[in-house]
Scaffold this motif. Structure first.
Motif, mmCIF file in Angstrom:
data_model
loop_
_atom_site.group_PDB
_atom_site.id
_atom_site.type_symbol
_atom_site.label_atom_id
_atom_site.label_comp_id
_atom_site.label_asym_id
_atom_site.label_seq_id
_atom_site.Cartn_x
_atom_site.Cartn_y
_atom_site.Cartn_z
ATOM 1 N N PHE A 134 3.850 -7.146 -18.968
ATOM 2 C CA PHE A 134 2.518 -6.844 -19.494
ATOM 3 C C PHE A 134 1.978 -5.580 -18.805
ATOM 4 N N ASP A 135 2.218 -5.484 -17.493
ATOM 5 C CA ASP A 135 1.832 -4.271 -16.748
ATOM 6 C C ASP A 135 2.545 -3.052 -17.328
ATOM 7 N N HIS A 136 3.831 -3.246 -17.586
ATOM 8 C CA HIS A 136 4.645 -2.127 -18.058
ATOM 9 C C HIS A 136 4.132 -1.630 -19.412
ATOM 10 N N ARG A 137 3.741 -2.580 -20.261
ATOM 11 C CA ARG A 137 3.214 -2.221 -21.578
ATOM 12 C C ARG A 137 1.930 -1.394 -21.417
ATOM 13 N N LEU A 138 1.078 -1.838 -20.501
ATOM 14 C CA LEU A 138 -0.175 -1.104 -20.242
ATOM 15 C C LEU A 138 0.127 0.279 -19.676
ATOM 16 N N PHE A 139 1.086 0.339 -18.777
ATOM 17 C CA PHE A 139 1.499 1.599 -18.156
ATOM 18 C C PHE A 139 1.956 2.581 -19.236
ATOM 19 N N CYS A 140 2.783 2.102 -20.172
ATOM 20 C CA CYS A 140 3.260 2.963 -21.258
ATOM 21 C C CYS A 140 2.091 3.428 -22.119
ATOM 22 N N ALA A 141 1.148 2.494 -22.369
ATOM 23 C CA ALA A 141 -0.011 2.840 -23.195
ATOM 24 C C ALA A 141 -0.841 3.930 -22.509
ATOM 25 N N ILE A 142 -0.980 3.819 -21.185
ATOM 26 C CA ILE A 142 -1.750 4.829 -20.448
ATOM 27 C C ILE A 142 -1.053 6.186 -20.555
ATOM 28 N N LEU A 143 0.276 6.194 -20.382
ATOM 29 C CA LEU A 143 1.033 7.450 -20.476
ATOM 30 C C LEU A 143 0.846 8.095 -21.850
ATOM 31 N N GLU A 144 0.971 7.272 -22.913
ATOM 32 C CA GLU A 144 0.830 7.791 -24.268
ATOM 33 C C GLU A 144 -0.560 8.377 -24.476
ATOM 34 N N ARG A 145 -1.539 7.582 -24.075
ATOM 35 C CA ARG A 145 -2.936 7.928 -24.325
ATOM 36 C C ARG A 145 -3.367 9.154 -23.521
ATOM 37 N N ALA A 146 -2.920 9.231 -22.249
ATOM 38 C CA ALA A 146 -3.383 10.312 -21.389
ATOM 39 C C ALA A 146 -2.701 11.634 -21.734
ATOM 40 N N LYS A 179 0.822 -1.209 0.000
ATOM 41 C CA LYS A 179 0.000 0.000 0.000
ATOM 42 C C LYS A 179 0.856 1.260 0.000
ATOM 43 N N ALA A 180 2.066 1.132 0.558
ATOM 44 C CA ALA A 180 2.917 2.314 0.684
ATOM 45 C C ALA A 180 3.717 2.604 -0.573
ATOM 46 N N GLN A 181 3.609 1.729 -1.585
ATOM 47 C CA GLN A 181 4.511 1.905 -2.727
ATOM 48 C C GLN A 181 4.270 3.200 -3.493
ATOM 49 N N ALA A 182 3.058 3.764 -3.407
ATOM 50 C CA ALA A 182 2.802 5.028 -4.099
ATOM 51 C C ALA A 182 3.295 6.216 -3.269
ATOM 52 N N THR A 183 3.226 6.084 -1.947
ATOM 53 C CA THR A 183 3.594 7.214 -1.098
ATOM 54 C C THR A 183 5.075 7.204 -0.725
ATOM 55 N N ASP A 184 5.679 6.018 -0.723
ATOM 56 C CA ASP A 184 7.079 5.914 -0.309
ATOM 57 C C ASP A 184 7.831 4.982 -1.258
ATOM 58 N N PRO A 185 7.815 5.291 -2.575
ATOM 59 C CA PRO A 185 8.309 4.336 -3.573
ATOM 60 C C PRO A 185 9.790 3.982 -3.402
ATOM 61 N N GLN A 218 1.303 2.706 -12.308
ATOM 62 C CA GLN A 218 1.680 1.298 -12.486
ATOM 63 C C GLN A 218 0.699 0.379 -11.761
ATOM 64 N N MET A 219 0.268 0.817 -10.575
ATOM 65 C CA MET A 219 -0.719 0.009 -9.842
ATOM 66 C C MET A 219 -2.031 -0.051 -10.619
ATOM 67 N N LYS A 220 -2.398 1.080 -11.239
ATOM 68 C CA LYS A 220 -3.619 1.115 -12.064
ATOM 69 C C LYS A 220 -3.482 0.166 -13.249
ATOM 70 N N ALA A 221 -2.288 0.153 -13.838
ATOM 71 C CA ALA A 221 -2.058 -0.713 -14.995
ATOM 72 C C ALA A 221 -2.251 -2.175 -14.596
#
Lengths: 177, 622
Positions: free
Chosen positions: B240-252, B73-79, B266-269
């Motif tokens: 596969f997560d990383h690919r989705l993450f990149c796609a989200i970055l491109e798209r957004a 849970k802390a990975q977003a706040t304390d990566p 990345q967690m969303k991906a």
């Protein structure tokens, strides 16, 4: 009687000392021996037992590999008979055989350079059949005629063939990426 | 209903004799611990009933360490201090790891293996992994109610020597006695094979969080023989997560995100990937720290399209493994799917198309590895009768070789050799009067040293001066059942044993481990002396019990005098065991081993003789 690590592979596996091989019997003996000596069978025992188990399991695997592969088995039989195959030093081969080798090799290089996967696969199959015929000769020389010097010659031929087969496989691998 | 105490055939009927052993699946994303209870392998859950422990370790500024859900849970706040997927770094240098630029960590390149700078100082991946293993060890000890005699830890089959050694070091650091490192697909095959009484040739397709393995096994009458294995130690669900993450970055179309935002995306991906397993669409909705809004929808088809190359990438090792085994896809009786990532529908379709049959998905792909490891641990701990045991014959995944002139590799142990294996190779000097020689051991399939993994460099000194080519230096490789290599070298022609200097090019030295063990124990608040004492007492018990069993079975191999000597040695060790000096017990155990060495040798000879005669020892005694 004491069994030691230096005992020959055929007696270790309880098989007759000859080229013709009962593969099922070899595999059954391999499994039977490993069931006794494999380190997993001794994992809960003191270190001294574990070390011994590893030595034995290593020895059993080595014997299995030597007996399983026809070329290794033939070389081993010659070694037991005191005949030096002389793979590195004795390269005097018949001119016919060398010609044949060159033709094979040229065909492989041609197919490889042209990127012809099918041609390479065809060569692979042809060479497999050829190797089988040569192994037939070897079986006769070792088991029937007991002509070890002829057999040593055949072993050297087979070594060439295996090397060539390896080159074909590598070329196929390279073409497939 | 009355509870009867029923023992499985071959299981010890005396419960107090049951030795506590566990199987641990140390995964990239999640880790599990399992054990055999009442003859059945089960995953051990935490207090909230969850068996999967997220493989995330968080270092707090106050010196405490958190493992699992909280750390996740802390990975977003304390990566920077919440380390995820540490398995990808095991036995790896910075240059070996893909996508380091998108990772939120503060890396430091170490000799052979990278390190991570955290709020608690520099940590090696081995230490981070040890925290996960320690957490699982404590869970198991609490759940099983006692100290463990040992653990089977699973590793990807395609792990090389450096990665295996790093895993074993981590276990040692976590206070676990490693009964065996077991390849993940082999563990899965054990669980599948024993549960289904399977016979024939099977493929295990294991796509984990960060690694891919394909193993082909022949199952016949209690023997699990690995015919070949192949894989990619840097390909997994994470990609596969990383690919989705990149796609989200491109798209957004947003500005480069902060560390925290990147981690949240990345967690969303990952969530989107999991959702797409059961749904046709996955919405991604997130307000970033920067104030920007990400709001888009991903479809299953889009996901399949953007990861097609990753799926194809898994099929190359499949083809190679089949070729090494000399088999065609239609000769495979069944394909066992392992790893959470194999839930993705387009992976199952690709595997089905390749093998021409639907893959076997009746096992929980997340748990099967841990369950198989637990079964193996139970057997290795000696909780089963010999005649019910099975036999695992595994292989080395990558060839071992030596550097020769011109930076070329001379293969010494070919890949897919059955373990354990030993090979020796002779080398000679190339200069007159040469007294030293450098030996470089590498692992991999490529022809150039630079393309293989460097495992160790030796310097062989004290070679007597001779003319060039007269010295004969014999380098011996021994690979044990865990796939771990040891190398030794000696000069043969002079009979002079030359000194060998082993310098591993990876991992940790024994001193480093000892230092970490010390600080690790202090940090866990354990009493190191007490722990050492308990370990030695357990070990003493273990050797006494093993010897008593051996005496009961093979006592006839000893004459009366020999028997009396061993009985006396047992009594002596038993007395020592009750003392409080762990060093004295250790010395006693060593002396005991010497006293029983000859007996052990005779028993081994005897068992080999009976195997030759086609009988099992127990049959002979009837």
């Amino acid at each position: 009687m004491s069994i030691d690590l230096k005992q020959d592979h055929f007696s270790l596996f309880g098989l007759p000392r000859r080229y013709a091989l009962d593969e099922t019997a070899l595999e059954a003996a391999w499994h039977g021996l490993q069931s006794q000596v494999h380190p997993d069978r001794h994992a809960h025992l003191p270190d001294v037992d574990k070390r011994r188990a590893m030595q034995w399991a290593t020895r059993v695997n080595e014997g299995f590999q030597t007996l399983k592969k026809p070329l290794a088995r033939a070389r081993y039989l010659l070694e037991l008979a005191g005949v030096d195959v002389g793979a590195e030093t004795n390269t005097a081969m018949s001119p016919e055989f060398l010609m044949e080798q060159m033709e094979w090799r040229e065909a492989v290089e041609e197919a490889r350079d042209a990127g012809e996967v099918e041609a390479l696969e065809h060569l692979h199959m042809r060479l497999l059949r050829h190797a089988r015929d040569v192994r037939g000769e070897l079986a006769r020389q070792l088991d029937t005629d007991h002509d070890y010097s002829q057999a040593a010659d055949t072993v050297r031929r087979l070594m060439f063939i295996e090397k060539l087969q390896h080159e074909i496989d590598e070329a196929l691998l390279a073409l497939e990426g | 209903m009355a509870l009867l105490q029923i023992a499985e055939p071959g299981m010890s009927t005396e419960p107090h004799k049951h030795r506590l052993a566990v199987g641990i699946d140390l995964g990239t994303t999640n880790s599990l611990v399992a054990s055999v209870r009442n003859g059945i392998a089960v995953c051990l859950p935490d207090e909230s009933g969850r068996s999967m422990l997220p493989s995330v370790v968080r270092y707090h500024a106050d010196g405490s360490v958190e493992v699992g859900q909280g750390a996740l849970k802390a990975q977003a706040t304390d990566p920077r201090n919440a380390i995820v997927s540490v398995k990808r770094f095991m036995g790896r240098g910075l240059k070996d790891v893909a996508h380091v630029e998108t990772m939120p960590y503060d890396f430091e390149d170490g000799p052979g293996m990278l390190r991570l700078r955290t709020v608690q100082g520099v940590k090696s991946p081995v230490e981070v992994s040890a925290e996960i293993l320690r957490e699982l060890r404590m869970r198991a000890e609490a759940s099983l109610g006692g100290a463990l005699v040992g653990a089977v830890i699973t590793v990807p089959a395609y792990f090389d020597d450096a990665q295996r050694q790093a895993t074993k070091d981590a276990a040692r650091l976590a206070g676990l006695d490693v009964l065996r490192l077991l390849n993940e697909p082999t563990a899965a095959a054990v669980a599948y094979g024993l549960d289904n009484a399977a016979e024939g040739v099977y493929a295990v397709y294991d796509l984990g969080g960060g690694t891919f393995d394909l193993s082909i096994l022949k199952l016949s009458r209690g023997v699990f023989e690995v015919l070949s294995t192949n894989g990619d130690a840097a390909l997994g669900g994470d990609d596969f997560d990383h690919r989705l993450f990149c796609a989200i970055l491109e798209r957004a179309a947003i500005a480069p995100p902060s560390l925290e935002d990147a981690r949240r995306l990345q967690m969303k991906a990952r969530e989107a990937k999991e959702l797409l397993t059961s749904c046709e669409e996955a919405p991604v909705h997130l307000r970033l720290g920067s104030g920007e809004l990400v709001d888009l929808v991903l479809t299953r088809d889009e996901f399949a399209d953007m990861t097609r190359h990753l799926v194809q990438k898994t099929l190359t090792p499949v083809r190679k493994a089949l070729r090494d085994a000399g088999l065609t896809p239609d000769e495979i009786k069944g394909v066992v799917m392992v790893g959470g990532a194999t839930r993705m529908p387009h992976i199952q379709r690709a595997v089905a198309a390749f093998f021409g049959q639907e893959p076997l998905t009746n096992l929980d792909p997340d748990k099967v590895v841990a369950l198989g490891a637990a079964m193996q641990a139970n057997m290795l701990a000696g909780n089963r009768a010999e005649q019910d045991d099975w036999l695992l014959l595994d292989v080395i995944p990558l060839s071992l070789g030596l550097e020769t002139m011109g930076g070329l590799v001379e293969k010494v142990v070919p890949r897919n050799s059955t373990l354990p294996i030993a090979r020796a190779q002779e080398f000679t000097t190339f200069k007159d009067g040469q007294t030293a020689m450098a030996v470089h051991v590498v692992q991999g399939e490529r022809e150039l040293v630079a393309d293989c993994r460097s495992l160790a460099r030796f310097e062989l000194r004290g070679i007597p001066p001779m003319v060039a080519g007269a010295a004969r230096i014999r380098v011996s490789f021994q690979v044990d059942a865990d796939g771990l290599l040891s190398v030794s070298a000696r000069e043969m022609s002079s009979g002079v044993e030359a000194s060998v200097l082993v310098k591993p090019s990876y991992g940790l030295s024994d001193d480093e481990i000892a230092e970490m063990l010390k600080s690790g124990v202090e940090h866990a608040g354990d009493d190191m002396m007490l722990r050492a004492l308990r370990e030695q007492q357990v070990e003493a018990e273990r050797v006494i019990e093993a010897t008593e069993q051996a005496l009961a079975k093979d006592g006839h191999l000893l004459d009366a005098g020999e028997r009396a000597a061993i009985d006396a040695a047992i009594e002596h060790l038993r007395t020592l065991r009750t003392g409080s000096d762990h060093r004295a017990i250790k010395t006693g155990i060593d002396a005991f081993a010497r006293a029983t060495d000859e007996f052990a040798a005779r028993r081994m000879d005897n068992s080999i003789r009976s195997a030759l005669a086609g009988h099992k020892v127990d049959e002979l005694e009837l």
